[in-house]
Motif scaffolding. Structure first.
Motif, PDB file in Angstrom:
ATOM      1  N   SER A   1      -9.236  -0.320   1.979  1.00  0.00           N
ATOM      2  CA  SER A   1      -8.410  -0.012   0.697  1.00  0.00           C
ATOM      3  C   SER A   1      -8.142   1.385   0.940  1.00  0.00           C
ATOM      4  O   SER A   1      -8.848   2.209   1.506  1.00  0.00           O
TER       5      SER A   1
ATOM      6  N   ARG B   1      -2.913   8.967  -2.723  1.00  0.00           N
ATOM      7  CA  ARG B   1      -3.039   9.982  -3.637  1.00  0.00           C
ATOM      8  C   ARG B   1      -1.511  10.761  -3.646  1.00  0.00           C
ATOM      9  O   ARG B   1      -1.763  12.078  -3.471  1.00  0.00           O
TER      10      ARG B   1
ATOM     11  N   ASN C   1      -6.148   4.722  -1.159  1.00  0.00           N
ATOM     12  CA  ASN C   1      -5.060   5.616  -2.040  1.00  0.00           C
ATOM     13  C   ASN C   1      -4.578   6.717  -1.697  1.00  0.00           C
ATOM     14  O   ASN C   1      -5.226   7.868  -1.042  1.00  0.00           O
TER      15      ASN C   1
ATOM     16  N   ASN D   1       0.184   6.105  -5.810  1.00  0.00           N
ATOM     17  CA  ASN D   1      -0.845   6.915  -6.167  1.00  0.00           C
ATOM     18  C   ASN D   1      -2.114   5.711  -6.588  1.00  0.00           C
ATOM     19  O   ASN D   1      -2.799   6.127  -7.546  1.00  0.00           O
ATOM     20  N   THR D   2      -1.940   4.590  -6.103  1.00  0.00           N
ATOM     21  CA  THR D   2      -2.839   3.627  -6.533  1.00  0.00           C
ATOM     22  C   THR D   2      -3.685   2.955  -5.239  1.00  0.00           C
ATOM     23  O   THR D   2      -3.304   3.098  -4.151  1.00  0.00           O
ATOM     24  N   VAL D   3      -4.784   2.256  -5.495  1.00  0.00           N
ATOM     25  CA  VAL D   3      -5.472   1.790  -4.292  1.00  0.00           C
ATOM     26  C   VAL D   3      -4.836   0.563  -3.975  1.00  0.00           C
ATOM     27  O   VAL D   3      -4.428  -0.201  -4.647  1.00  0.00           O
ATOM     28  N   GLN D   4      -4.596   0.479  -2.633  1.00  0.00           N
ATOM     29  CA  GLN D   4      -3.758  -0.741  -2.009  1.00  0.00           C
ATOM     30  C   GLN D   4      -4.683  -1.375  -1.041  1.00  0.00           C
ATOM     31  O   GLN D   4      -5.484  -0.388  -0.407  1.00  0.00           O
TER      32      GLN D   4
END
Length: 369
Positions: A26, A30, A28, A58-61
């Motif tokens: 995973s 940022r 991010n 800006n999200t966890v992928q």
């Protein structure tokens, strides 16, 4: 303020087979465009790296990469690596051990889909584990099952999805099912799963699927509908907001017991002009000495030349005659090739060029009989 470094986590490998695996992690980014890949090898020195992927936001992928060319019965180390203008971040080291070259099949029962009043689709995954394997599903109203789908034969050393459509079910009933696979090394059964059929009649059941053939000024909207035993009118709502405002023509019209709406999905149209958009499709009409190569093309508003490259390797070496296309919609492209060699595997891909750039479709193969 300084650019923050990406945040990464190495997750467990999946689809671990004899010579291949899927690496997972995973990320991010940022808020900064970030490149991400996986390092892997026999030690924590790694030595091999997957293709670089670019991510933003800006999200966890979730990030994954399929690797092949591994050795059987071997332990590998891997970790995720991400880089942006703030620096480089490394995930922790994890390991997986490949399967033996041959062995019992590896199976997993997946959720049933397309569940209707009297039918459903049973799903699972299978790695034949290097031996010719027969696979089917057992199903019934108890864990004694009692019914079995038709046998399917699979070979190879990679995971693949297996599906069987069943009918003649009872409405509003709970069914158990599991995948079962046998090869010369043994039989393996997936875990038991259940589904419940719909009532005999009721409100329609709908699923909104992703849009396809997205061009500059057009697109194809897709979905699934189970009329649920009653004549049903179905259409799509679309627009630039979730107020929609536009509706496609109804595809059937009558009274029903209710209205059901699929979930909202989005798509973004292409720019008015740009590089061509291409997809390589399967070859057809394959004989011992000839074949038809197929693909799809959107010229993307500019005069575009399109052809296919083909040959016995991914260096190709041969090119079909150039075709000229214009417009802003997708169309099928085909080219007939001849003077092929019998019992030979050929690689091919579609290639298109306009004033905005050249684009190549993915490599596909066919084998002459």
């Amino acid at each position: 303020s300084p650019t923050p470094t990406p945040a990464v986590t190495t997750n467990a490998a999946t689809n671990v087979a004899s010579f291949s695996a899927t690496l997972n992690g995973s990320l991010n980014p940022r808020g900064t465009t970030t490149t991400v890949s996986f390092q892997y090898g026999l030690t924590t020195s790694y030595g091999s790296t997957t293709a670089t992927q670019t991510k933003s936001g800006n999200t966890v992928q979730a990030v994954s990469a399929n690797i092949s060319g591994l050795n059987a019965s071997t332990t590998y180390h891997f970790r995720i690596v991400a880089h942006n203008n703030g620096g480089t971040s490394f995930g922790s080291d994890r390991t997986f051990t490949t399967l033996s070259a041959t062995g019992p099949p590896v199976v997993s029962t997946s959720a049933a889909t397309l569940i209707a009043s009297f039918s459903a689709a049973l799903n699972g995954s299978l790695d034949p584990h290097g031996l010719t394997t027969i696979v089917s599903f057992q199903y019934g109203t108890t864990t004694s099952y009692g019914s079995t789908t038709s046998m399917q034969t699979q070979t190879g050393n990679t995971y693949r999805n297996v599906t069987a459509n069943i009918s003649g079910l009872m409405a509003s009933a709970t069914y158990h099912f599991r995948i079962v696979a046998t090869n010369s090394a043994d039989t393996r059964m997936g875990s038991d799963r259940t589904f419940t059929t719909l009532s005999t009649t009721g409100a329609p059941v709908v699923i909104t699927n992703p849009a396809t053939l997205i061009a500059s000024f057009s697109a194809t909207l897709n979905g699934l509908v189970d009329p649920h035993g009653l004549t049903t009118s179905v259409h799509f709502q679309y627009g630039t907001t979730t107020s929609y405002g536009l509706t496609t023509a109804p595809q059937s019209r009558s009274d029903s017991s209710g209205t059901t709406m699929g979930s909202d999905k989005t798509f973004t149209t292409l720019t008015a002009t740009g590089a061509p958009v291409v997809t390589t499709s399967s070859a057809t009409n394959v004989t011992s000495s000839s074949a038809t190569l197929n693909g799809s093309l959107d010229p993307h508003g500019l005069t575009t030349t399109v052809s296919f490259q083909y040959g016995t390797t991914t260096s190709y070496g041969h090119t079909t005659a150039m075709q000229s296309q214009t417009g802003n919609t997708y169309r099928n492209i085909a080219a007939n090739i001849s003077s092929l060699t019998t019992h030979t595997t050929y690689h091919f891909r579609i290639v298109a060029t306009n004033s905005a750039g050249t684009r190549m479709g993915s490599d596909r193969t066919f084998t002459t009989p």
